[in-house]
Design a protein around this motif. Structure first.
Motif, PDB file in Angstrom:
ATOM      1  N   GLY A 213      -1.013   1.847  -4.253  1.00  0.00           N
ATOM      2  CA  GLY A 213      -1.370   3.264  -4.982  1.00  0.00           C
ATOM      3  C   GLY A 213      -0.457   4.233  -4.345  1.00  0.00           C
ATOM      4  N   VAL A 214      -1.052   5.531  -4.842  1.00  0.00           N
ATOM      5  CA  VAL A 214      -0.433   6.827  -4.352  1.00  0.00           C
ATOM      6  C   VAL A 214      -1.022   7.233  -3.051  1.00  0.00           C
ATOM      7  N   ILE A 215      -0.409   7.722  -2.176  1.00  0.00           N
ATOM      8  CA  ILE A 215      -0.814   8.460  -0.982  1.00  0.00           C
ATOM      9  C   ILE A 215      -1.485   9.382  -1.286  1.00  0.00           C
ATOM     10  N   ILE A 216      -2.757   9.465  -0.618  1.00  0.00           N
ATOM     11  CA  ILE A 216      -3.532  10.939  -1.089  1.00  0.00           C
ATOM     12  C   ILE A 216      -3.776  11.447   0.289  1.00  0.00           C
ATOM     13  N   GLY A 217      -3.424  11.101   1.379  1.00  0.00           N
ATOM     14  CA  GLY A 217      -3.597  11.712   2.720  1.00  0.00           C
ATOM     15  C   GLY A 217      -3.295  10.682   3.991  1.00  0.00           C
ATOM     16  N   TYR A 218      -3.565  11.284   5.083  1.00  0.00           N
ATOM     17  CA  TYR A 218      -3.652  10.361   6.317  1.00  0.00           C
ATOM     18  C   TYR A 218      -4.679  10.204   7.161  1.00  0.00           C
ATOM     19  N   GLU A 219      -4.775   9.162   7.826  1.00  0.00           N
ATOM     20  CA  GLU A 219      -6.161   9.143   8.887  1.00  0.00           C
ATOM     21  C   GLU A 219      -5.341   8.701  10.176  1.00  0.00           C
ATOM     22  N   ILE A 220      -5.786   9.352  11.140  1.00  0.00           N
ATOM     23  CA  ILE A 220      -5.296   8.871  12.523  1.00  0.00           C
ATOM     24  C   ILE A 220      -5.845   7.673  12.973  1.00  0.00           C
ATOM     25  N   LYS A 221      -4.935   6.691  13.319  1.00  0.00           N
ATOM     26  CA  LYS A 221      -5.341   5.322  13.557  1.00  0.00           C
ATOM     27  C   LYS A 221      -4.567   4.911  15.085  1.00  0.00           C
ATOM     28  N   GLU A 222      -4.800   3.893  15.618  1.00  0.00           N
ATOM     29  CA  GLU A 222      -4.297   3.203  16.456  1.00  0.00           C
ATOM     30  C   GLU A 222      -3.030   2.081  15.828  1.00  0.00           C
ATOM     31  N   ILE A 223      -1.933   2.066  16.388  1.00  0.00           N
ATOM     32  CA  ILE A 223      -0.793   1.146  15.769  1.00  0.00           C
ATOM     33  C   ILE A 223      -0.174   0.555  16.995  1.00  0.00           C
ATOM     34  N   THR A 224       0.022  -0.771  16.768  1.00  0.00           N
ATOM     35  CA  THR A 224       0.617  -1.539  17.914  1.00  0.00           C
ATOM     36  C   THR A 224       1.894  -2.031  17.388  1.00  0.00           C
TER      37      THR A 224
END
Length: 436
Positions: A164-175
């Motif tokens: 879908g379309v990007i409506i925002g961002y959220e902070i998450k942990e990435i490995t």
């Protein structure tokens, strides 16, 4: 020649040991890193296409473009939708309705149809009853998929357009796996919200064929003329969309213009497209295919344009996404559309949108407020300042007869400039601070 079995065996042993050593080293080099990043949040295409809604009122939080038609002001709530504001009493502007349009940034009006972007779609809305707008049609995938400014620590290849379309961002942990990186510490960029888009707009009144048009602000990316909606897409594409029949809206032409194109303005039968390094002049003699007549070059900067007679007024703003180092007002002689020539330039502080009416020039200077000048003598504009309002934030304006409509980060303003010696504030709609 006899074969030396002992030597051959030793060579195989050395080779085997070397391979094992490489495997061990390779395994040791394979490291993983866990860190925080802004991860895209998606709205599915299914949800996007049933998102149209009308409510009684919503708070004005992040105002964008403004568009006037009849007695109503349409104020974009950035990426959220459009406020419908009744201006029948200029001293008391009243929000009457809110049109929910996720991903909306630009708008234009022809007759009783409001054209608005909704991320990658174009939405047609019937506003014959402004307080009861009705969705007429949604044209899917009219525009390119746009990825908002993103955290460079989030792999771009993992952005999935199918979600879908990007409506925002959220902070998450990435490995993720890292290799041969002696200092594996990420640089964190906090893009919790979309960056500002320099896409306010000016839609000059046009006539012909019995059509009626509204008026917008000066940082244009949508504009209507004759039977066409013109849009600026990405950083180089001008699109001509035939809107003569709302049941059959079609793209008639796409063309590419040099520079990072930003704003669009129409005066008479000519289109003026501002880019980060110049201004393009196009003929609308054949509206379906605007013809490039000339390109005027200037320093790199953000570039809204307005036109009055044989003069074009351009504000150039440096810094941020605009580039460049100069903040200027340029006056350009456009009597010969094939050979525009700079007449004079003036130093400005932080110029954004502008508007002109009968030799009165209004320039928005961001957090430095609004400035008003007499342009009767183009070579002495800054020496003929009429007024200055420095206690407000000014982003874009619409001058209309004796009323000035202005939008800024802190709200919507209406001024009466019928007496230039006593420009007065009539009414306001303040911004409600965001809880985010």
């Amino acid at each position: 020649m006899p074969i030396n079995l002992k030597t051959n065996s030793m060579n195989r042993s050395i080779l085997l040991i070397s391979l094992l050593t490489l495997i061990i080293i390779s395994c040791e080099d394979k490291r993983f890193q866990t860190y925080t990043a802004n991860v895209p949040q998606y709205m599915s295409y299914e949800d996007l296409r049933v998102s149209f809604d009308v409510t009684a009122d919503e708070a004005l939080v992040k105002p964008g473009k403004i568009y006037f038609k009849d007695q109503y002001m349409y104020i974009n709530e950035y990426q959220k939708g459009v406020h419908v504001v009744d201006l029948s009493d200029p001293s008391d502007p009243a929000k009457k309705a809110f049109i929910s349009i996720p991903g909306n940034v630009d708008l234009a009006i022809r007759d009783n149809t409001l054209f608005a972007d909704s991320f990658i779609d174009l939405l047609l809305i019937d506003i014959s009853s402004p307080l009861q707008p009705v969705e007429i049609k949604r044209i899917e995938k009219m525009f390119e998929y746009v990825i908002p400014p993103y955290d460079i620590e989030y792999p771009l290849e993992q952005i999935d357009q199918e979600k879908g379309v990007i409506i925002g961002y959220e902070i998450k942990e990435i490995t993720r796996e890292i290799k041969n990186q002696p200092y594996p510490w990420p640089i964190y960029y906090d893009y919790k919200s979309f960056a500002e888009v320099s896409s306010f707009r000016y839609n000059a009144p046009a006539s012909g064929g019995g059509n009626t048009y509204g008026i917008g602000g000066s940082m244009a990316r949508f504009i209507t003329y004759d039977d066409y909606l013109y849009t600026l897409e990405s950083t180089y594409k001008l699109k001509s969309i035939d809107i003569s029949n709302t049941d059959n809206v079609v793209v008639k032409n796409e063309q590419y213009l040099s520079g990072n194109i930003e704003t669009i303005f129409i005066a008479g039968e000519y289109m003026y497209v501002g880019s980060s390094n110049g201004m393009h002049i196009l003929s609308l003699n054949e509206p379906s295919v605007p013809i490039l007549l000339s390109s005027y070059q200037h320093v790199t900067a953000c570039d809204p344009v307005v036109v009055d007679g044989d003069l074009a007024y351009v504000t150039l703003r440096a810094g941020n996404l605009c580039g460049g180092t100069q903040n200027l007002l340029e006056v350009i002689d456009i009597a010969n559309k094939s050979e525009p020539k700079r007449m004079v330039s003036y130093a400005m502080t932080e110029p954004y949108g502008l508007g002109i009416d009968n030799n009165t020039l209004f320039i928005c200077e961001g957090e430095h407020g609004l400035k008003v000048y007499d342009t009767t003598d183009p070579h002495a504009i800054t020496s003929n300042k009429i007024a200055e309002f420095s206690n407000i934030h000014a982003h874009d304006v619409i001058p209309l007869s004796s009323f000035l409509f202005m939008i800024g980060d802190d709200g919507f303003y209406i001024y009466d400039y019928s007496d230039l010696n006593d420009i007065s504030l009539l009414g306001t709609l303040p911004v409600v601070p965001s809880e985010e």
